[in-house]
Design a protein around this motif. Structure first.
Motif, PDB file in Angstrom:
ATOM      1  N   VAL A 171      -8.663  22.097   4.429  1.00 55.07           N
ATOM      2  CA  VAL A 171      -8.214  23.661   3.888  1.00 55.07           C
ATOM      3  C   VAL A 171      -8.468  23.350   2.812  1.00 55.07           C
ATOM      4  O   VAL A 171      -8.365  22.745   1.647  1.00 55.07           O
ATOM      5  CB  VAL A 171      -7.007  23.922   4.051  1.00 55.07           C
ATOM      6  CG1 VAL A 171      -6.424  25.675   3.077  1.00 55.07           C
ATOM      7  CG2 VAL A 171      -6.011  23.862   5.425  1.00 55.07           C
ATOM      8  N   GLY A 172      -9.823  25.004   1.876  1.00 59.58           N
ATOM      9  CA  GLY A 172     -10.156  24.337   0.901  1.00 59.58           C
ATOM     10  C   GLY A 172      -8.911  25.979   0.052  1.00 59.58           C
ATOM     11  O   GLY A 172      -8.935  26.934  -0.032  1.00 59.58           O
ATOM     12  N   ILE A 173      -8.544  25.152  -1.399  1.00 66.30           N
ATOM     13  CA  ILE A 173      -7.464  25.595  -2.056  1.00 66.30           C
ATOM     14  C   ILE A 173      -7.886  25.986  -3.423  1.00 66.30           C
ATOM     15  O   ILE A 173      -8.509  24.869  -4.272  1.00 66.30           O
ATOM     16  CB  ILE A 173      -6.545  25.212  -1.876  1.00 66.30           C
ATOM     17  CG1 ILE A 173      -5.542  25.433  -0.895  1.00 66.30           C
ATOM     18  CG2 ILE A 173      -5.319  25.730  -2.921  1.00 66.30           C
ATOM     19  CD1 ILE A 173      -3.889  24.476  -0.134  1.00 66.30           C
ATOM     20  N   ASP A 174      -7.908  27.399  -4.319  1.00 65.58           N
ATOM     21  CA  ASP A 174      -8.272  27.554  -5.079  1.00 65.58           C
ATOM     22  C   ASP A 174      -7.689  26.460  -6.285  1.00 65.58           C
ATOM     23  O   ASP A 174      -6.188  26.361  -6.380  1.00 65.58           O
ATOM     24  CB  ASP A 174      -7.835  28.754  -5.530  1.00 65.58           C
ATOM     25  CG  ASP A 174      -8.257  29.066  -7.146  1.00 65.58           C
ATOM     26  OD1 ASP A 174      -8.874  28.040  -7.713  1.00 65.58           O
ATOM     27  OD2 ASP A 174      -8.029  30.602  -7.739  1.00 65.58           O
ATOM     28  N   ARG A 175      -8.728  25.650  -6.985  1.00 64.67           N
ATOM     29  CA  ARG A 175      -7.520  24.752  -7.755  1.00 64.67           C
ATOM     30  C   ARG A 175      -6.234  25.025  -8.775  1.00 64.67           C
ATOM     31  O   ARG A 175      -5.314  25.310  -8.949  1.00 64.67           O
ATOM     32  CB  ARG A 175      -8.406  24.080  -8.542  1.00 64.67           C
ATOM     33  CG  ARG A 175      -7.916  22.548  -9.811  1.00 64.67           C
ATOM     34  CD  ARG A 175      -8.841  22.038 -10.522  1.00 64.67           C
ATOM     35  NE  ARG A 175     -10.070  21.392  -9.273  1.00 64.67           N
ATOM     36  CZ  ARG A 175     -10.493  20.916 -10.063  1.00 64.67           C
ATOM     37  NH1 ARG A 175     -11.280  20.818 -11.191  1.00 64.67           N
ATOM     38  NH2 ARG A 175     -11.772  20.179  -8.579  1.00 64.67           N
ATOM     39  N   ARG A 176      -6.442  27.032  -9.156  1.00 64.13           N
ATOM     40  CA  ARG A 176      -5.998  27.443  -9.899  1.00 64.13           C
ATOM     41  C   ARG A 176      -4.778  27.574  -9.828  1.00 64.13           C
ATOM     42  O   ARG A 176      -3.630  27.778 -10.194  1.00 64.13           O
ATOM     43  CB  ARG A 176      -6.429  28.389 -11.255  1.00 64.13           C
ATOM     44  CG  ARG A 176      -6.064  28.641 -12.470  1.00 64.13           C
ATOM     45  CD  ARG A 176      -7.289  29.229 -13.556  1.00 64.13           C
ATOM     46  NE  ARG A 176      -6.469  29.809 -14.625  1.00 64.13           N
ATOM     47  CZ  ARG A 176      -6.765  30.226 -15.436  1.00 64.13           C
ATOM     48  NH1 ARG A 176      -7.417  31.324 -15.185  1.00 64.13           N
ATOM     49  NH2 ARG A 176      -5.650  30.974 -16.794  1.00 64.13           N
ATOM     50  N   TRP A 177      -4.874  28.977  -9.176  1.00 63.05           N
ATOM     51  CA  TRP A 177      -4.032  29.594  -8.348  1.00 63.05           C
ATOM     52  C   TRP A 177      -3.756  29.476  -7.375  1.00 63.05           C
ATOM     53  O   TRP A 177      -2.706  29.991  -5.842  1.00 63.05           O
ATOM     54  CB  TRP A 177      -4.393  30.938  -8.268  1.00 63.05           C
ATOM     55  CG  TRP A 177      -4.719  31.693  -9.457  1.00 63.05           C
ATOM     56  CD1 TRP A 177      -5.846  32.264 -10.205  1.00 63.05           C
ATOM     57  CD2 TRP A 177      -3.968  31.617 -10.674  1.00 63.05           C
ATOM     58  NE1 TRP A 177      -5.832  32.660 -11.394  1.00 63.05           N
ATOM     59  CE2 TRP A 177      -4.701  32.083 -12.375  1.00 63.05           C
ATOM     60  CE3 TRP A 177      -2.589  30.714 -11.513  1.00 63.05           C
ATOM     61  CZ2 TRP A 177      -3.932  31.798 -13.047  1.00 63.05           C
ATOM     62  CZ3 TRP A 177      -1.813  30.987 -12.941  1.00 63.05           C
ATOM     63  CH2 TRP A 177      -3.064  31.751 -13.691  1.00 63.05           C
ATOM     64  N   LYS A 178      -3.800  28.234  -6.112  1.00 61.64           N
ATOM     65  CA  LYS A 178      -4.110  28.006  -4.800  1.00 61.64           C
ATOM     66  C   LYS A 178      -3.485  29.171  -3.697  1.00 61.64           C
ATOM     67  O   LYS A 178      -2.893  28.946  -2.771  1.00 61.64           O
ATOM     68  CB  LYS A 178      -2.262  27.359  -4.947  1.00 61.64           C
ATOM     69  CG  LYS A 178      -2.004  26.079  -5.263  1.00 61.64           C
ATOM     70  CD  LYS A 178      -2.511  25.103  -6.123  1.00 61.64           C
ATOM     71  CE  LYS A 178      -2.265  23.783  -6.751  1.00 61.64           C
ATOM     72  NZ  LYS A 178      -2.618  24.214  -8.024  1.00 61.64           N
ATOM     73  N   GLU A 179      -4.836  30.087  -4.352  1.00 65.62           N
ATOM     74  CA  GLU A 179      -4.473  30.822  -3.096  1.00 65.62           C
ATOM     75  C   GLU A 179      -5.997  29.659  -2.385  1.00 65.62           C
ATOM     76  O   GLU A 179      -6.913  29.143  -2.501  1.00 65.62           O
ATOM     77  CB  GLU A 179      -5.841  31.870  -3.335  1.00 65.62           C
ATOM     78  CG  GLU A 179      -5.768  32.651  -4.269  1.00 65.62           C
ATOM     79  CD  GLU A 179      -6.008  32.753  -6.302  1.00 65.62           C
ATOM     80  OE1 GLU A 179      -5.359  33.996  -6.383  1.00 65.62           O
ATOM     81  OE2 GLU A 179      -6.617  31.371  -5.881  1.00 65.62           O
ATOM     82  N   GLU A 180      -5.861  30.358  -0.614  1.00 64.00           N
ATOM     83  CA  GLU A 180      -6.276  29.396   0.452  1.00 64.00           C
ATOM     84  C   GLU A 180      -8.376  30.160   0.604  1.00 64.00           C
ATOM     85  O   GLU A 180      -7.587  31.314   0.374  1.00 64.00           O
ATOM     86  CB  GLU A 180      -6.026  29.635   1.924  1.00 64.00           C
ATOM     87  CG  GLU A 180      -5.991  28.704   3.012  1.00 64.00           C
ATOM     88  CD  GLU A 180      -6.190  28.848   4.376  1.00 64.00           C
ATOM     89  OE1 GLU A 180      -5.659  29.574   4.983  1.00 64.00           O
ATOM     90  OE2 GLU A 180      -4.389  28.141   3.877  1.00 64.00           O
ATOM     91  N   ILE A 181      -8.867  29.218   0.813  1.00 66.85           N
ATOM     92  CA  ILE A 181     -10.679  29.896   0.471  1.00 66.85           C
ATOM     93  C   ILE A 181     -11.023  29.396   1.099  1.00 66.85           C
ATOM     94  O   ILE A 181     -11.735  30.177   1.812  1.00 66.85           O
ATOM     95  CB  ILE A 181     -11.449  29.285  -0.942  1.00 66.85           C
ATOM     96  CG1 ILE A 181     -10.749  29.537  -2.011  1.00 66.85           C
ATOM     97  CG2 ILE A 181     -12.559  29.403  -0.532  1.00 66.85           C
ATOM     98  CD1 ILE A 181     -10.385  31.749  -2.519  1.00 66.85           C
TER      99      ILE A 181
END
Length: 662
Positions: free
Chosen positions: A568-578
């Motif tokens: 799982v890749g997660i946006d560092r700032r807002w923790k959305e799943e990318i």
């Protein structure tokens, strides 16, 4: 809901429901919080605390009104304020504030003639007084001190019953204070805020807060620092389990940034729409919540639709729970025996722009063309009232549409109406619609997020029409008003559908969700302890064909049997799943092949994602989910990876973890 779930009890823990303030005229969010507190006590004898942060001169008056009106039960619920109930009480004080006798000043200033005597009385001290009164014209609101040139020097502010609460000091000629001192019931200065003037902007900004506690002086850099100190002190009071549930999004930063005690649970409940222009774009006010979501024990949603929409951004999470609103009272089928006016519609709503009542007015003008005896009563007040009145006049509807202001008995209005109309741009739930159903009043509504389709079954207990289709809205209103048999059936269906929102069902939802939250936290903590040493190392990035990236991993320890692994890749700032990619195993080596279909490009663009951090999502046999950061001391292929003309650069962070830069 199953009977076995209804037999369970709410967990025995300390409940803290958090909002920034206690407003005078509160809406759905505060109403929901207060009702939750009341029902937790009434049904389960659980004590709750409503925590408020803001300094409020009328706080105690508001609390007394809540108890007097039986909105909450003082036996189970306490409404607590940071200033009134913590800072002021736990203080030895900086000094005693010497003040003039309030009684003497009030006595001397009852008339203008006597007020002039006060001016003369203190003229030899080079200061003059100006008094401001509360609405009752009896109690002081403020005493302002001026010099002979009528420059403000000092202002004393009073709370209820002439209780001195704060004193502000001013540089001559300035409108903003350089110092504010807060006074407790013992006339002690328990807190001070100092402000510094910026010579370039000429504005004052907070520089330091000093609290004169019952120990040493405690210094804070800002209001948020002060609020976090209070939450930390509550956590440390006992070893009891505690739930900190944040209802108001501006308060997320004051709670979720505090390290969580082992006996504490952090949770949020979402009352309003979380997305902006599209369903993967997080609204600004929700970004602090999202940045902490991996650390939260629960996020509660009041509609299933919103819960599902959130998974578009984050994927399905075991910490997401459905806990809908409730009607305050148990429902009475006798409402169906109330006589209805054949062509009467009603709206009970705040007259705010988001409610879009003007569309209901426009639709009803079309209804009147078909049914000349039709009427619409609109109850409520707000910023849009003048605009709505103007719309009514423009359409020559003054004989059919009536603005009736506040109603103290909305139930009676719903019971007498054929239907209610809902035309909001968006809602968190739609409390008015739920109340209408509970009174046997069908709803004709736009299809908005959220709550329209949750409560209204098209053609059963009302109608759901395409949003902003005024003609379709009017057509459905006419259809229902012209058919008495359908009205009666819809009214019966409305009442029966409202039973889903009874207080007993409400408590059952919360009981199930909270018990699951605790069980999942226990399993997660247990798994974390057992798998502390488990980590995943990125070995290499072999070249793959068709614009895809093949990642190769190995684990430091054995992986529990029957576990499911996902990259799982997660946006560092807002923790959305990318990124979400299944991991395949072959000869004890793990592979994840990422191609364009695994990347959420719309989310990247909508939320301006810059950095993506990679984790292994480890789903154990008992459905517990752990996240382990992917480590990578060396990225062997640091070149740009191209997906659909977008550049994604692999790199190792300073902590040797694998990330992408976009």
């Amino acid at each position: 809901m199953k009977d076995t779930q209804l037999e369970k009890n709410l967990p025995d823990m300390e409940y803290y429901f958090i909002s920034g303030s206690l407003p005078n005229n509160y809406g759905g969010l505060t109403k929901s919080l207060l009702l939750r507190s009341k029902l937790f006590g009434t049904f389960q004898q659980r004590n709750t605390s409503f925590l408020t942060f803001g300094y409020d001169l009328s706080f105690r008056t508001k609390v007394e009104r809540l108890y007097k009106k039986e909105i909450i039960d003082p036996a189970y619920t306490q409404v607590v304020n940071l200033y009134d109930d913590f800072l002021a009480d736990v203080s030895l004080g900086k000094r005693t504030y010497e003040k003039r006798s309030v009684e003497e000043i009030i006595k001397l200033s009852k008339t203008n003639k006597v007020f002039e005597k006060i001016k003369n009385l203190f003229s030899n001290q080079n200061e003059k007084l100006e008094l401001n009164y509360q609405k009752d014209k009896k109690h002081l609101k403020a005493v302002l001190y001026f010099n002979q040139d009528h420059q403000l020097m000092k202002k004393e502010e009073y709370a209820e019953k002439n209780r001195l609460a704060s004193v502000s000091y001013y540089e001559l000629g300035e409108d903003s204070p350089y110092l504010v001192e807060y006074i407790n019931n013992d006339q002690l200065v328990y807190l001070e805020k100092r402000f510094t003037r910026n010579p370039q902007t000429e504005e004052y900004s907070l520089s330091v807060i000093n609290w004169y506690s019952d120990g040493d002086v405690v210094t804070f850099t800002d209001e948020s620092d002060l609020r976090r100190y209070w939450i930390k002190s509550i956590q440390s009071r006992s070893n009891n389990s505690k739930l900190f549930l944040v209802d108001s999004r501006p308060q997320d930063k004051h709670v979720f940034e505090i390290p969580k005690d082992k006996n504490s649970y952090y949770a949020a409940i979402i009352h309003n729409r979380h997305y902006g222009d599209n369903k993967v774009q997080i609204k600004g006010r929700y970004k602090k919540l999202m940045s902490h979501r991996l650390d939260l024990d629960a996020i509660f949603f009041i509609t299933q639709e919103q819960r599902q929409d959130m998974t578009l951004i984050t994927g399905e999470q075991p910490t997401y729970f459905y806990t809908p609103h409730t009607i305050e009272r148990e429902l009475d089928k006798q409402v169906l025996t109330k006589e209805k006016k054949p062509h009467k519609a009603v709206i009970v709503s705040r007259l705010a722009s988001m409610k879009n009542v003007k569309d209901a007015v426009a639709a009803f003008a079309l209804v009147v063309n078909e049914i000349p005896t039709a009427t619409l009563d609109i109850f409520g007040a707000g910023d849009e009232q003048k605009e709505i009145k103007k719309k009514i006049e423009e359409l020559n509807m003054k004989e059919h549409i009536f603005l009736k202001g506040h109603t103290s008995n909305p139930d009676a209005e719903f019971q007498s109406a054929t239907l209610t109309i809902s035309t909001s741009h968006f809602e968190g739930f739609g409390l008015s619609n739920m109340e209408a159903l509970g009174n046997g009043c069908p709803v004709v509504t736009y299809d908005y997020d959220y709550g329209a389709k949750s409560m209204i079954m098209d053609g059963v207990n009302g109608y759901v029409v395409e949003q902003y289709n005024i003609q379709a809205l009017a057509s459905k209103i006419v259809s229902l008003m012209k058919d008495p048999e359908k009205q009666a059936q819809f009214a019966k269906n409305a009442f029966e559908s409202a039973l889903r929102y009874s207080p007993s069902e409400y408590i059952a939802h919360w009981t199930e969700a909270l018990n699951q939250m605790i069980e999942q936290r226990h399993l997660r903590d247990q798994a974390e302890d057992q798998l502390t040493g488990l980590s995943f190392k990125l070995m290499e990035i072999p070249i793959a064909e068709n614009q895809s990236t093949l990642l190769k991993f190995k684990s430091t320890e054995s992986i529990p049997a029957n576990s499911q692994l996902t990259l799982v890749g997660i946006d560092r700032r807002w923790k959305e799943e990318i990124v979400r990619v299944p991991i395949l195993s072959e000869d004890q080596v793990m592979y994840a092949q990422i191609d364009s279909k695994h990347v959420q490009w719309e989310t990247i663009q909508s939320n301006q994602v810059k950095k993506v951090d990679f984790y292994i999502e480890l789903k154990l046999e008992n459905n517990t989910i752990l996240f382990k950061r992917v480590s990578s001391k060396v990225v062997k292929d640091p070149s740009f990876i191209l997906f659909e003309n977008s550049k994604l650069e692999s790199y190792s962070t300073k902590y040797f973890n694998y990330s992408w830069s976009i």
